[in-house]
Design a protein around this motif. Structure first.
Motif: not given
Length: 518
Positions: A342-354, A465-468
């Motif tokens: 959960r933590r790693v995937l969430t961070v990955g999606m946030v970085v992708s959104a940035l 999309t990535a943020a969602a």
């Protein structure tokens, strides 16, 4: 009690350590070849159009024919692997993929290339879920499987970028035929090595019946969905044909769910969605793939149509992103093992959104090192931190009996998400490019400012999309502690718990085997 009696039903296949990792190299090579072919054709389309005298309207079918069969048959391919044998289906898929690749390169007309591309997509749909289910049944859940999935995630995440690079290089140096011919020696090597390195396995099911009606419904529904999404970009979302196709797809998919609820041997056991981490990973995969496929599509158009890069230069530009994904995939699997999916995937999606925010700010006269290189590095980091834990989560808690269907499910989520994402991004970019042209006298739809404006708005949609995806990953996926402490359900002692590398969980697995034996 003998040692064999105490072994759980879904224990991974026993192989020597070296043999297992060499076997992983074989199935990862096959997966790389499949992922590569999703993107490698794009840069060669102009050459294909000229040599085979394609009409502009039919040219899209070089990609669409592959996508429809690939996206539509993945779920069926995963279940066939469970029922018929994973190695058997993997080899059959590689054989079909290799032969059709050769025929692609030898194609002599529009119709022949489209037909052979459809066969290639079918072969890919058999290979990909079979390969992932072989990985699942070969490596024990926990640290060992996470390492293997780190390699798998690196290949899956970088394959699209590598496809653009290799496609540009082969087309420029030789001809478009070589983007297909290059698969032949790789496919032959995989065919030779597979019987030597891969163990055969299939699901230990109470019966061997096959859900024919469910297979027909979901395969037809997914194929219609991919076709409708592709068609919508050229015929419009509001056209009667698009609406009819989407309606027929929805009816077939709903019919599939009804069939599965009543089936004694379902193609997709809906009980699998009780695994929250699996469900959350698939939802995130849908959104991440929508952003990823669209990102590559829009960036390729930006570099070629706005910055006027050649096909080869466009491919070389992606090297920074590809190497970053590969370099950080090992870090991603180590973090996922230590702190949880959960933590790693969430961070990955946030970085992708940035990274997508930076893409949305690309200027008309962009410079590679100032405007593209930084978001490429950031995007590569985000995709590594997202793809690897997503792959781990999609197989968390899955028994051997469901390894194939879980593998088919995550692959289907990615392909359907990609199809939806590209269709939506294309529509948004085209719409806002046209708005720019109408509000700026003297500009055309092919001018740099108009194209860039459309791309920017589409990228902002991908940011959302990535943020969602980040929010849903944080909400839907269980914490590592909750996963590790879950007790086996009554009557299902064979279900493997997560984080089996902990002493408590290993003890539970042995106890589960003893209960089954008694």
């Amino acid at each position: 009690m003998s040692a064999s009696t105490a072994t759980p039903v879904d224990a991974p296949l026993e192989q020597s350590d070296n043999r297992r990792w060499i076997a992983l190299a074989v199935i990862v090579l096959a997966q790389f070849m499949v992922v590569l072919d999703v993107a490698i054709v794009n840069v060669a389309l102009p050459s294909i159009k000229t040599d085979l005298h394609f009409s502009q309207q039919n040219l899209q079918w070089v990609i669409t024919a592959y996508s429809i069969l690939f996206g539509g048959v993945l779920l069926l391919g995963g279940r066939l692997a469970d029922v018929l044998g994973r190695r058997r289906l993997f080899i059959a898929g590689i054989a079909l993929f290799t032969v059709s690749s050769l025929l692609d390169g030898l194609a002599w007309s529009e119709g022949s290339l489209i037909a052979f591309r459809a066969l290639q997509g079918l072969g890919a749909a058999l290979v990909s879920p079979a390969a992932l289910s072989i990985l699942t049944t070969t490596f024990a859940e926990g640290r060992e499987r996470n390492r293997a999935l780190g390699i798998w995630g690196a290949v899956s995440g970088s394959g699209a970028a590598a496809g653009v690079l290799l496609g540009g290089a082969l087309t420029s140096a030789f001809s478009w035929s070589w983007i297909f011919f290059v698969n032949v020696p790789v496919g032959v090597a995989v065919l030779v090595l597979s019987p030597l390195l891969l163990r055969e396995s299939r699901a230990d099911l109470p019966n061997r019946h096959f859900d024919v009606s469910g297979a027909a419904a979901i395969t037809g529904g997914l194929m219609l969905l991919v076709y409708a999404l592709t068609r919508a970009t050229t015929h419009g979302w509001g056209s009667g044909s698009t609406i009819a196709l989407l309606g027929a797809s929805a009816a077939l998919i709903l019919g599939f769910l009804v069939i599965e609820l009543r089936s004694q041997a379902p193609l997709l056991p809906l009980s699998i969605f009780r695994l929250r981490t699996l469900s959350g990973s698939n939802v995130t995969a849908l959104l991440l793939s929508g952003a990823l496929f669209s990102q590559f599509f829009l960036l390729t158009l930006y570099m070629q149509q706005v910055l006027h890069y050649s096909a080869l230069k466009t491919g070389v530009a992606y090297i920074a992103l590809t190497l970053t994904i590969i370099g950080f995939s090992g870090v991603a699997q180590a973090l996922a093992t230590r702190v949880g999916v959960r933590r790693v995937l969430t961070v990955g999606m946030v970085v992708s959104a940035l990274a997508l925010v930076l893409y949305a700010r690309l200027p008309v006269h962009g410079h590679y090192f100032w405007d593209l290189f930084p978001p490429f590095i950031l995007s590569g980091l985000g995709l590594a931190l997202a793809f690897v834990p997503m792959s781990i989560g999609a197989l968390t808690g899955v028994t051997q009996a469901e390894a194939g269907v879980a593998s088919g499910l995550i692959n289907t989520s990615q392909q359907v998400g990609g199809a939806i994402g590209v269709a939506a991004a294309t529509t948004i970019a085209t719409t806002f490019t046209n708005h720019y042209v109408h509000s700026h006298a003297g500009t055309t739809a092919f001018s740099g400012p108009a194209l860039t404006h459309g791309f920017q708005i589409a990228f902002y949609a991908l940011v959302a999309t990535a943020a969602a995806g980040a929010v849903l990953a944080a909400l839907l996926i269980e914490s590592q502690r909750a996963q590790a402490e879950r007790e086996p359900e009554v009557g299902e002692p064979q279900v493997a718990v997560v984080s089996q590398h902990t002493p408590v969980c290993r003890a539970r697995r042995v106890l589960a085997g003893e209960l089954q034996a008694n």
